[in-house]
Enzyme design. Structure first.
Site, PDB file in Angstrom:
ATOM      1  N   HIS A 192     -39.030 -14.400  58.658  1.00  0.00           N
ATOM      2  CA  HIS A 192     -38.253 -14.601  57.441  1.00  0.00           C
ATOM      3  C   HIS A 192     -38.484 -16.006  56.880  1.00  0.00           C
ATOM      4  CE1 HIS A 192     -35.044 -11.302  58.457  1.00  0.00           C
ATOM      5  NE2 HIS A 192     -36.260 -10.822  58.311  1.00  0.00           N
ATOM      6  N   SER A 229     -39.827  -7.399  55.555  1.00  0.00           N
ATOM      7  CA  SER A 229     -38.841  -8.451  55.293  1.00  0.00           C
ATOM      8  C   SER A 229     -39.490  -9.791  54.985  1.00  0.00           C
ATOM      9  CB  SER A 229     -37.895  -8.591  56.486  1.00  0.00           C
ATOM     10  OG  SER A 229     -37.205  -7.388  56.731  1.00  0.00           O
TER      11      SER A 229
END
Length: 236
Positions: A203, A145
């Site tokens: 992230h 991610s």
């Protein structure tokens, strides 16, 4: 490829041979950048398959899961290829193919590979360094991610007017320049409040790295490549 298929044993069904030829034709019609993206997805698929083998779990937990308390640094890289749940693997794969192909075509396969790997390491490093500010968040992590966020950040910088549709809001068209900052804001709130649904710090680290690298890093890469070529020419 046709010659190689022709050398296969006679017991191999003709239908399988035709399928191999058709798939190889499709592969060679792809750009080098897109081939690079699919190669990364394929590597992720291999690692995902390894996670599904019970006998390999101790090895995978040790080598493909990043735990800030483990004392291992290389897992910041190996964990970016690692997915244990099918939904996690599929979501990251779809996002990587959707956004990564265009970025890889602009950068080139070698450049994109270096960028993708560095985005994954940087996102893991951000989580590693900042998680101790909230001890409850010091947990093992894995997944592409952070690297994918870096790719999306690069996409926003290269194609700011690109239209996208979010999975949970498919009926609201928006540009990536509208959607990605909102996504980063969500992760910022999650990091501050200590939400544990996702690794919000990773992230943020990946997304901001992608933006910063596209703004300043690409030129540095190009200068580095030119310098290497100049020195090679001098030696020859």
């Amino acid at each position: 490829m046709i010659r190689r298929v022709a050398r296969l044993p006679e017991w191999v069904p003709n239908e399988l041979k035709r399928t191999i030829v058709a798939l190889s034709d499709k592969w060679y019609q792809l750009s080098r950048g897109t081939q690079c993206v699919y190669a990364i997805v394929g590597l992720n698929a291999v690692v995902f398959g390894m996670w599904q083998v019970p006998r390999l779990l101790p090895f995978m937990i040790r080598r493909f899961l990043h735990d800030p308390r483990s004392g291992l640094s290389y897992t910041m890289l190996t964990s970016t290829f690692s997915h244990r749940e099918i939904w996690h693997f599929m979501f990251n794969s779809i996002a990587l193919v959707s956004f990564g192909s265009s970025v890889a075509d602009v950068m080139g396969a070698e450049h994109f590979t270096a960028f993708y790997l560095s985005a994954g390491v940087w996102s893991s490093l951000a989580s590693h360094l900042l998680a101790p500010l909230r001890p409850a968040l010091i947990l093992p992590s894995l997944g592409a991610s952070g690297a994918v966020y870096g790719v999306v950040g690069a996409t926003m910088m290269m194609f700011p007017r690109a239209q996208i549709a979010l999975i949970f809001l498919p009926f609201i068209p928006m540009t990536i320049s509208q959607a990605f900052p909102a996504l980063l804001a969500y992760d910022f709130v999650g990091a501050v409040l200590g939400w544990k649904t996702f690794n919000h710090i990773a992230h943020l680290g990946g997304g901001l790295y992608g933006i910063a690298y596209t703004e300043w890093g690409i030129e540095y890469w190009n200068k580095l490549v030119r310098e290497i070529r100049r020195r090679r020419q001098e030696k020859s």
